[in-house]
Enzyme design. Structure first.
Site, PDB file in Angstrom:
ATOM      1  N   ASN A 156      34.642  41.166  30.820  1.00 37.66           N
ATOM      2  CA  ASN A 156      34.588  40.096  31.811  1.00 37.66           C
ATOM      3  C   ASN A 156      35.164  38.825  31.185  1.00 37.66           C
ATOM      4  OD1 ASN A 156      33.976  38.082  33.617  1.00 37.66           O
ATOM      5  ND2 ASN A 156      31.813  38.639  33.844  1.00 37.66           N
TER       6      ASN A 156
ATOM      7  N   CYS B 224      32.548  32.607  37.627  1.00 41.99           N
ATOM      8  CA  CYS B 224      33.552  33.675  37.795  1.00 41.99           C
ATOM      9  C   CYS B 224      34.301  33.606  39.124  1.00 41.99           C
ATOM     10  CB  CYS B 224      32.885  35.037  37.656  1.00 41.99           C
ATOM     11  SG  CYS B 224      32.246  35.316  36.003  1.00 41.99           S
TER      12      CYS B 224
ATOM     13  N   HIS C  49      36.812  40.877  40.946  1.00 38.37           N
ATOM     14  CA  HIS C  49      36.401  40.307  39.660  1.00 38.37           C
ATOM     15  C   HIS C  49      35.814  41.424  38.797  1.00 38.37           C
ATOM     16  CE1 HIS C  49      34.649  37.867  36.627  1.00 38.37           C
ATOM     17  NE2 HIS C  49      33.402  38.110  37.010  1.00 38.37           N
TER      18      HIS C  49
END
Ligand code: ACO
Length: 331
Positions: free
Chosen positions: A286, A116, A256
């Site tokens: 996500n 990520c 994020h």
């Protein structure tokens, strides 16, 4: 002497049409809208449907839109980096495929895998090619088809992830805008808590690895949560301190989107009110490398030249990082 810096000069993103809601997930696994909303903040996520469509499809959509929007010819692009953990195939790089499908022929291109944190690792990598004066136009893509590695019978992971991609154009500037500072970190000992067990060179695909569902995301949520919440907040505060910034100096935190609770904890540590935090996890979940370009794209109209942005991420590896960016243009 004025310093040559790299700045984001345009942005585009793409999320596929199909929307997987918490209500639909309730019919697939033993979960509830209430659990997902309170534990993660997610309400729905976009899923890429259709045979033969992989991460490059998301990247191509984002890049084509970016070229059009910025009035850039594919021939002008010097380098394209694609941050992804779900490449179309092990090789060649998805970046190569995106270039082929968007007519980018004068560039070199490669994938960067930092889970990520891949998009911010890629931004800093690209910025160095610009700051050195070597290249003038670089595209950084962040894209993931997470639905291709998510087990939709595992309630611990299938509620979290979605598919999306985004792309930014980086160009040189002598103005007091662009990438000002960054902190990037990794700790490979964290791999035990978040990984894909099979499909790599240690454990190539086999009948057994498929039967045992080892090609899906394996995550020990609580262990990852603890590490994420501490480390993302620590470096976000560290970059503020070393640039003598107070919370009132920051226009936006661009975090994020892994879990609303991690985002809120980071914002609290930085002394930021919620109205200065970009949050769209409720709509997309996500999307791994897609989260940050999706945020910047959705907020582009609210961004003003000179705005101070702190862009922070955390991911598998473990990897984490933060960038201090001065936004370079008024939309
Ligand atoms: N629906 C209902 N119950 C569930 C679900 C679900 N979807 N998932 C888990 N549960 C249950 C568990 O079984 C457990 O039940 P038990 O108490 O009876 O054993 C209970 O809920 C609590 O489970 P936890 O795992 O402790 O739940 P937690 O509050 O930690 O939330 C989550 C889980 C959302 C995964 C959280 O830990 C998290 O966000 N972790 C960090 C994720 C992250 O940041 N990843 C990094 C980026 S990803 C990448 O790099 C690819």
């Amino acid at each position: 002497m004025r310093k040559l810096k790299a700045a984001i000069s345009s942005i585009n993103a793409y999320a596929p049409d199909y929307i997987l809601t918490n209500q639909e997930l309730e019919t697939m696994v033993d979960t509830s809208d209430e659990w997902i909303t309170t534990r993660t903040g997610i309400k729905e996520r976009h899923i890429l449907k259709g045979n033969g469509l992989g991460t490059s499809y998301l990247g191509v959509k984002a890049v084509n839109g970016l070229l059009k929007k910025s009035g850039t010819s594919p021939d002008e692009i010097d380098l394209l980096i694609c941050a992804t953990v779900t490449p179309d195939m092990q090789f060649p790089a998805t970046a190569n495929i995106i270039c082929d499908k968007t007519g980018i022929k004068n560039a070199f291109s490669f994938d960067l895998n930092a889970a990520c944190s891949g998009f911010i690792y890629s931004l800093i990598t690209a910025s160095k090619y610009i700051e050195s004066g070597v290249y003038k136009k670089i595209i950084v893509v962040g894209a993931d088809k997470m639905s291709s590695i998510v087990n939709y019978t595992d309630r611990q992971t299938c509620v979290i992830f979605g598919d999306a991609g985004g792309a930014v154009l980086l160009e040189p500037t002598y103005e007091d805008v662009g990438f000002i500072d960054y902190i990037l970190r990794s700790d490979g000992s964290g791999r035990v808590h978040l990984h894909q067990k099979a499909g790599g060179s240690v454990k190539p695909a086999s009948h057994e690895s498929v039967d045992e569902k080892q090609h899906f995301v394996y995550q020990e949520g609580q262990a990852v949560f603890k590490f994420a919440v501490t480390n993302m907040a620590d470096i976000s505060v560290e970059i503020m301190n070393r640039n003598n910034m107070k919370s009132e100096d920051i226009a936006w935190l661009v975090p994020h989107q892994a879990n609303l609770r991690i985002i809120e904890a980071t914002a609290r540590r930085m002394g930021l009110e919620k109205d200065k935090v970009m949050i769209n996890i409720q709509k997309y979940g996500n999307t791994t490398n897609g989260t940050i370009p999706l945020l910047l794209w959705e907020w582009e109209n609210q961004l003003k030249k000179g705005d101070n942005l702190i862009v922070s991420a955390f991911g598998g590896g473990f990897t984490w990082g933060t960038i201090y960016v001065k936004w370079a243009y008024d939309s």
